[in-house]
Design a protein around this motif. Sequence first.
Motif, PDB file in Angstrom:
ATOM      1  N   GLU A  19      35.538  27.003  36.552  1.00 43.35           N
ATOM      2  CA  GLU A  19      35.764  28.331  37.128  1.00 43.35           C
ATOM      3  C   GLU A  19      34.471  28.794  37.784  1.00 43.35           C
ATOM      4  O   GLU A  19      33.383  28.553  37.259  1.00 43.35           O
ATOM      5  CB  GLU A  19      36.183  29.301  36.025  1.00 43.35           C
ATOM      6  N   PRO A  20      34.550  29.462  38.958  1.00 41.09           N
ATOM      7  CA  PRO A  20      33.312  29.816  39.679  1.00 41.09           C
ATOM      8  C   PRO A  20      32.488  30.874  38.962  1.00 41.09           C
ATOM      9  O   PRO A  20      33.033  31.791  38.341  1.00 41.09           O
ATOM     10  CB  PRO A  20      33.839  30.348  41.019  1.00 41.09           C
ATOM     11  N   PRO A  21      31.147  30.776  39.041  1.00 42.47           N
ATOM     12  CA  PRO A  21      30.281  31.834  38.513  1.00 42.47           C
ATOM     13  C   PRO A  21      30.362  33.067  39.409  1.00 42.47           C
ATOM     14  O   PRO A  21      30.748  32.970  40.570  1.00 42.47           O
ATOM     15  CB  PRO A  21      28.891  31.199  38.559  1.00 42.47           C
ATOM     16  N   MET A  22      30.001  34.218  38.883  1.00 43.04           N
ATOM     17  CA  MET A  22      30.130  35.463  39.639  1.00 43.04           C
ATOM     18  C   MET A  22      28.841  36.247  39.663  1.00 43.04           C
ATOM     19  O   MET A  22      28.138  36.350  38.661  1.00 43.04           O
ATOM     20  CB  MET A  22      31.261  36.322  39.049  1.00 43.04           C
ATOM     21  N   ASP A  23      28.533  36.827  40.852  1.00 41.82           N
ATOM     22  CA  ASP A  23      27.451  37.791  40.994  1.00 41.82           C
ATOM     23  C   ASP A  23      27.998  39.190  40.702  1.00 41.82           C
ATOM     24  O   ASP A  23      29.219  39.388  40.626  1.00 41.82           O
ATOM     25  CB  ASP A  23      26.888  37.734  42.413  1.00 41.82           C
ATOM     26  N   PRO A  24      27.120  40.195  40.555  1.00 39.81           N
ATOM     27  CA  PRO A  24      27.591  41.539  40.198  1.00 39.81           C
ATOM     28  C   PRO A  24      28.620  42.141  41.151  1.00 39.81           C
ATOM     29  O   PRO A  24      29.493  42.909  40.708  1.00 39.81           O
ATOM     30  CB  PRO A  24      26.296  42.364  40.184  1.00 39.81           C
ATOM     31  N   ILE A  87      44.183  40.392  49.884  1.00 38.74           N
ATOM     32  CA  ILE A  87      43.867  39.285  50.778  1.00 38.74           C
ATOM     33  C   ILE A  87      42.403  39.465  51.174  1.00 38.74           C
ATOM     34  O   ILE A  87      41.775  40.461  50.800  1.00 38.74           O
ATOM     35  CB  ILE A  87      44.764  39.250  52.038  1.00 38.74           C
ATOM     36  N   GLY A  88      41.846  38.496  51.939  1.00 34.29           N
ATOM     37  CA  GLY A  88      40.431  38.609  52.250  1.00 34.29           C
ATOM     38  C   GLY A  88      40.057  38.079  53.614  1.00 34.29           C
ATOM     39  O   GLY A  88      40.803  37.328  54.246  1.00 34.29           O
ATOM     40  N   ASP A  89      38.870  38.508  54.079  1.00 36.97           N
ATOM     41  CA  ASP A  89      38.310  38.012  55.334  1.00 36.97           C
ATOM     42  C   ASP A  89      37.942  36.537  55.189  1.00 36.97           C
ATOM     43  O   ASP A  89      37.784  36.020  54.080  1.00 36.97           O
ATOM     44  CB  ASP A  89      37.051  38.798  55.700  1.00 36.97           C
ATOM     45  N   ASN A  90      37.767  35.871  56.324  1.00 37.27           N
ATOM     46  CA  ASN A  90      37.376  34.462  56.311  1.00 37.27           C
ATOM     47  C   ASN A  90      35.877  34.257  56.411  1.00 37.27           C
ATOM     48  O   ASN A  90      35.343  33.294  55.887  1.00 37.27           O
ATOM     49  CB  ASN A  90      38.058  33.710  57.457  1.00 37.27           C
ATOM     50  N   SER A  91      35.212  35.128  57.124  1.00 36.66           N
ATOM     51  CA  SER A  91      33.768  34.993  57.292  1.00 36.66           C
ATOM     52  C   SER A  91      33.062  35.744  56.162  1.00 36.66           C
ATOM     53  O   SER A  91      33.318  36.926  55.941  1.00 36.66           O
ATOM     54  CB  SER A  91      33.348  35.554  58.650  1.00 36.66           C
ATOM     55  N   ILE A  92      32.199  35.048  55.440  1.00 31.01           N
ATOM     56  CA  ILE A  92      31.523  35.643  54.282  1.00 31.01           C
ATOM     57  C   ILE A  92      30.103  36.039  54.681  1.00 31.01           C
ATOM     58  O   ILE A  92      29.270  35.192  55.030  1.00 31.01           O
ATOM     59  CB  ILE A  92      31.476  34.673  53.096  1.00 31.01           C
ATOM     60  N   ASP A 127      43.252  27.681  41.546  1.00 32.68           N
ATOM     61  CA  ASP A 127      43.784  28.730  40.675  1.00 32.68           C
ATOM     62  C   ASP A 127      43.046  30.045  40.870  1.00 32.68           C
ATOM     63  O   ASP A 127      43.656  31.121  40.872  1.00 32.68           O
ATOM     64  CB  ASP A 127      43.674  28.302  39.211  1.00 32.68           C
ATOM     65  N   TYR A 128      41.730  29.951  41.050  1.00 34.97           N
ATOM     66  CA  TYR A 128      40.914  31.151  41.224  1.00 34.97           C
ATOM     67  C   TYR A 128      39.915  30.931  42.354  1.00 34.97           C
ATOM     68  O   TYR A 128      39.464  29.815  42.602  1.00 34.97           O
ATOM     69  CB  TYR A 128      40.134  31.468  39.943  1.00 34.97           C
ATOM     70  N   MET A 129      39.574  32.026  43.026  1.00 34.90           N
ATOM     71  CA  MET A 129      38.507  31.968  44.015  1.00 34.90           C
ATOM     72  C   MET A 129      37.619  33.196  43.874  1.00 34.90           C
ATOM     73  O   MET A 129      38.058  34.267  43.438  1.00 34.90           O
ATOM     74  CB  MET A 129      39.061  31.864  45.442  1.00 34.90           C
ATOM     75  N   ARG A 130      36.359  33.004  44.213  1.00 34.50           N
ATOM     76  CA  ARG A 130      35.369  34.074  44.143  1.00 34.50           C
ATOM     77  C   ARG A 130      35.200  34.685  45.517  1.00 34.50           C
ATOM     78  O   ARG A 130      35.037  33.968  46.502  1.00 34.50           O
ATOM     79  CB  ARG A 130      34.038  33.501  43.645  1.00 34.50           C
ATOM     80  N   MET A 131      35.246  36.015  45.599  1.00 34.25           N
ATOM     81  CA  MET A 131      35.068  36.710  46.869  1.00 34.25           C
ATOM     82  C   MET A 131      34.175  37.935  46.683  1.00 34.25           C
ATOM     83  O   MET A 131      34.309  38.662  45.693  1.00 34.25           O
ATOM     84  CB  MET A 131      36.419  37.171  47.420  1.00 34.25           C
ATOM     85  N   PRO A 132      33.276  38.216  47.643  1.00 35.44           N
ATOM     86  CA  PRO A 132      32.533  39.479  47.608  1.00 35.44           C
ATOM     87  C   PRO A 132      33.497  40.649  47.788  1.00 35.44           C
ATOM     88  O   PRO A 132      34.449  40.562  48.574  1.00 35.44           O
ATOM     89  CB  PRO A 132      31.577  39.364  48.803  1.00 35.44           C
ATOM     90  N   GLU A 133      33.267  41.720  47.091  1.00 35.81           N
ATOM     91  CA  GLU A 133      34.219  42.837  47.113  1.00 35.81           C
ATOM     92  C   GLU A 133      34.425  43.421  48.509  1.00 35.81           C
ATOM     93  O   GLU A 133      35.516  43.871  48.841  1.00 35.81           O
ATOM     94  CB  GLU A 133      33.762  43.946  46.162  1.00 35.81           C
ATOM     95  N   TRP A 134      33.368  43.393  49.353  1.00 41.92           N
ATOM     96  CA  TRP A 134      33.491  44.017  50.676  1.00 41.92           C
ATOM     97  C   TRP A 134      34.378  43.219  51.633  1.00 41.92           C
ATOM     98  O   TRP A 134      34.704  43.702  52.704  1.00 41.92           O
ATOM     99  CB  TRP A 134      32.116  44.252  51.301  1.00 41.92           C
ATOM    100  N   HIS A 135      34.769  42.028  51.240  1.00 35.76           N
ATOM    101  CA  HIS A 135      35.653  41.228  52.096  1.00 35.76           C
ATOM    102  C   HIS A 135      37.102  41.214  51.603  1.00 35.76           C
ATOM    103  O   HIS A 135      37.916  40.445  52.121  1.00 35.76           O
ATOM    104  CB  HIS A 135      35.135  39.796  52.202  1.00 35.76           C
ATOM    105  N   LEU A 136      37.436  42.055  50.636  1.00 40.01           N
ATOM    106  CA  LEU A 136      38.804  42.106  50.125  1.00 40.01           C
ATOM    107  C   LEU A 136      39.540  43.331  50.647  1.00 40.01           C
ATOM    108  O   LEU A 136      38.938  44.377  50.904  1.00 40.01           O
ATOM    109  CB  LEU A 136      38.804  42.123  48.598  1.00 40.01           C
TER     110      LEU A 136
END
Length: 350
Positions: A19-24, A87-92, A127-136
């Motif tokens: 499972e991916p690690p997460m930043d704050p 859903i989320g943006d493609n460019s991080i 199963d899971y993906m990590r995304m920065p909150e500003w891209h959701l």
Amino acid sequence: MRAIVIEAPGDIRLEEIPEPPMDPRDVLVRVRYCGICGTDLGILDGNMGFVRSGLIKYPARIGHEWSGVVEKVGSAVTMVKPGDRVIGDNSISCGECEYCKKGEYLKCTHRRGSVGTVRCWPGAFADYMRMPEWHLHVLPENVSFEEAAVVEPCTIAYNAVLMCRIQGGETALVIGTGAIGLAAITVAKVFGAGRVIAVGRQDDKLEIARKMGADVVINAKKEDVLAAVLRETGGKGADLAVECSGAVEYIDKASELITGKGIFALAGFYETTLDGFPIDDFVLKAQTLCGTIGHPGVLEAVVKLISVGRLDVRPLITGIVPMEEGVNAFYESAKSSKGRIKTLIEINRE
């Protein structure tokens, strides 16, 4: 957790990974659906420009057309909460530079990659993906997870039509009957096009084009496209065109397919350079040739069109398979696109 990973060209596997690690400010999303895109198939094949240039490296965890539910959030997240449908943006982007702070994420000076593709941010066939909150982006309740998973290709169609600057009543030409081209038909009508001509190579997909709002359909295997477009426009060409097929031949004919001061928008990848392009024709006719992709800020507009019933994306979904059959679905999609527009992989059920 499970993930579909392309280990090398021609080698795609369903694997167990951590499972991916997460930043704050990161969010862990439980993925519901993810769509198979032509770019994914290009990465699987290995014979595409982004692979040759080194912008895509193996192993690659692909998947950028997705929907899901927020599972948990980092300690500093304020924009979404567990249980939100997203859903989320493609460019991080980095989230910290002057452009990110203004929401101009494509101008980010420290871009971190693209979801599942260029400089691969780990993608959504997992199963899971990590995304920065500003891209959701939170989904309205009346937009299903299945519909949400095809929003991303619709954003490319939306941008392409937007660049054509429709004023109202124009004749629009849409070339290509994949998800982007079919969505562009409806979006052109939403923006005010009076008439839409659709070009494709399969009759079953052209029938879907009619359902999406095409007034005229042209089968490129059965008739000369340029002659047919000129016939349907009284010899002057379309006012605007959106090219989604990736076929260079239509760029070569672009100045003839559109009228004087017309706009020709490219919404595909072509894997080649052009030689012999009639530049002087474009200059003399004051025409515009432009390229477009999806970008942050458009997802919300497309979701709203779906939510209010102005864009029906359900005809674009021609198959849904469970995660366990995902690898086979990729191989089948790579063999042929006949009768297939968008196959979704159901990653997780309720």
